[in-house]
Design an enzyme around this catalytic site. Structure first.
Site, short mmCIF file in Angstrom:
data_model
loop_
_atom_site.label_atom_id
_atom_site.label_comp_id
_atom_site.label_asym_id
_atom_site.label_seq_id
_atom_site.Cartn_x
_atom_site.Cartn_y
_atom_site.Cartn_z
N SER A 100 26.29 39.55 40.30
CA SER A 100 27.77 38.13 40.82
C SER A 100 27.05 37.87 42.25
O SER A 100 26.24 38.14 42.96
CB SER A 100 28.46 39.29 41.40
N GLY A 159 35.82 43.82 46.13
CA GLY A 159 36.77 44.57 46.55
C GLY A 159 36.70 43.26 48.00
O GLY A 159 37.84 43.51 48.78
N ALA A 160 37.25 42.15 47.72
CA ALA A 160 37.55 40.99 48.88
C ALA A 160 38.90 39.84 48.18
O ALA A 160 39.21 39.35 48.71
CB ALA A 160 36.41 39.67 48.78
N SER A 214 36.51 39.85 41.47
CA SER A 214 35.59 39.68 41.04
C SER A 214 35.32 40.69 39.89
O SER A 214 34.40 40.71 39.01
CB SER A 214 34.03 40.98 41.99
N SER A 215 36.02 42.24 39.81
CA SER A 215 36.74 42.98 38.96
C SER A 215 36.73 42.37 37.06
O SER A 215 36.27 42.22 36.14
CB SER A 215 37.57 44.19 39.00
N GLU A 252 39.85 45.40 32.68
CA GLU A 252 40.80 45.59 34.05
C GLU A 252 41.90 46.48 34.32
O GLU A 252 42.06 46.31 35.22
CB GLU A 252 41.56 43.56 34.27
N ASP A 262 44.10 37.28 37.42
CA ASP A 262 42.81 37.22 37.58
C ASP A 262 41.66 37.33 36.41
O ASP A 262 40.70 36.61 36.13
CB ASP A 262 41.70 38.55 38.03
#
Length: 398
Positions: free
Chosen positions: A137, A142-143, A147-148, A195, A206
């Site tokens: 990626s 964690g930002a 991303s997940s 998710e 997301d």
């Protein structure tokens, strides 16, 4: 048997407007970020299924008869709707994979989501064949950049494709292809299950952005893709200041309870910005000229002030806005605030020198900075030969 070597990619996301107000029923706009997660899918050793995630240090391989046996032990009844991840199932998967109860590190959750999706999809559509899956990626974890979800969307598309639940739309000689609307809906529904494994109770925004790309309007649980979205250049800056979304959300609620007559009009104004911005974006051409940007810049400035009033600003974000303002650029926080990430609009007439100078000044503050786009395409199937050298190199780490 799976005989092709292909790649799947899905974008991250940023909130353009509406963060925090969305929790209280207001409109939020989420847009696809052209920093992507890539999954390479290729034939594997007979009787083995392997997954590698070099970014988080995962390299696992299982024999397919063992996975089939595990599936039989944890399968839900019937072949109806996609099963919700149940605690008992996830506990059995943790035990099988040697993941400690309560482990929340990215590598543990990524492995758990992979196993869950693999077994749940194969229970409904037939065995996952022997394949090697490698995921890399461009998105930091964690930002708050989805991303997940990008990982879950890529996994859902790849696993559904190898099981034959959706087509492999890439024709010989084509560089990229996308699935039908019906197939995208199926990919999205399974990505949401992934998710849920990772986050417990996600909103679904997301994974929807990762699936469809472009921009989405979210209000009170209802997700609506915007009709037309221009691609806009931005700087994305990670202040690297950690924050707790839960604590920030609780702080906003407390402030609203304390000063309702002051705070409710602020929330109404944020809601109006989201709705006005939606109208502006849908009226813009695909490649907007500079005169389309001033109104978007004003929305950024006003909303950033509102978010500071809500108490979710941070000195690092103030610094980000000051640095970019010194280069005549407009920024706002994106996501929970309290640190985290900010976005800066780059109108088409911004000189490359000005962009480079802004990036250098931001990096000098200890921030991490990317020049990228919003309004990017959703989940996409690629021929490996069409990928950039950097992505190919990253996906060759096996």
């Amino acid at each position: 048997m799976w005989a092709r070597d292909v790649a799947v990619s899905a974008p991250g996301k940023v909130i353009l407007h509406g963060e925090h107000a969305v929790v209280l029923g207001k409109v939020a706009l989420a847009v696809a970020l052209d920093l992507r997660t890539f999954l390479r899918l290729r034939p594997g050793a007979e009787g083995r299924l392997s997954v590698s995630l070099p970014g988080v240090g995962v390299r696992r391989s299982w024999d397919t008869p063992g996975l089939r046996d595990l599936r039989g032990r944890i399968a839900g009844k019937g072949r109806g709707e996609q099963p919700l991840p149940r605690r008992k199932q996830l506990d059995a998967l943790r035990e099988f994979a040697g993941i400690a109860a309560g482990a929340s590190a990215p590598e543990s959750l990524a492995t758990l989501a992979f196993l869950y999706m693999c077994l749940a999809i194969s229970a409904k559509y037939g065995d996952v064949p022997s394949v090697d899956i490698l995921v890399w990626s461009e998105l930091p974890t964690g930002a708050g950049l989805g991303s997940s979800a990008a990982y879950a969307v890529c996994l859902a598309a790849a696993l559904l494709m190898v099981c034959g639940a959706i087509s492999c739309p890439l024709q010989e000689g084509e560089s990229t292809a996308r699935w039908t609307e019906e197939e995208l809906t199926l990919i999205n529904s399974w990505a949401f299950r992934g998710e849920q494994v990772i986050h417990g109770n996600p909103s679904g925004v997301d994974n929807a952005v990762g699936t469809w790309g472009g921009a989405l309007r979210y209000q009170a649980g209802k997700i609506t893709p915007l009709k037309r979205v221009p691609t806009l250049r931005i700087l994305l800056t990670n202040t690297k200041v950690p924050r707790s979304t839960k604590v920030l959300v609780a702080g906003v609620k407390e402030k609203i309870l304390k000063f309702p007559a002051i705070m409710n009009p602020v929330l109404d104004s944020i809601d109006a910005i989201s709705q006005e911005c939606q109208s502006v974006l849908e009226a813009m051409p695909a490649n907007p000229s500079p005169e389309h940007y001033p109104v978007l810049e004003e929305f950024f400035d006003i909303n950033q002030h509102h978010l500071n009033v809500l108490g979710v600003g941070h000195p690092s974000l103030d610094r980000l806005c000051q640095v970019t303002a010194s280069h005549s650029l407009h920024s706002k926080l994106t996501g929970a605030g309290g640190g985290g990430c900010g976005i800066t609009l780059l109108p088409p007439d911004t000189s490359p020198l000005a962009v480079e100078a802004a990036k250098q000044d931001l990096c000098a503050c200890g921030f991490e900075c990317w020049e990228t786009k919003i309004g990017a395409p959703g989940v996409t199937l690629h021929s490996c030969s069409s990928l950039s050298a950097q992505v190919l190199h990253a996906l060759a780490q096996s």
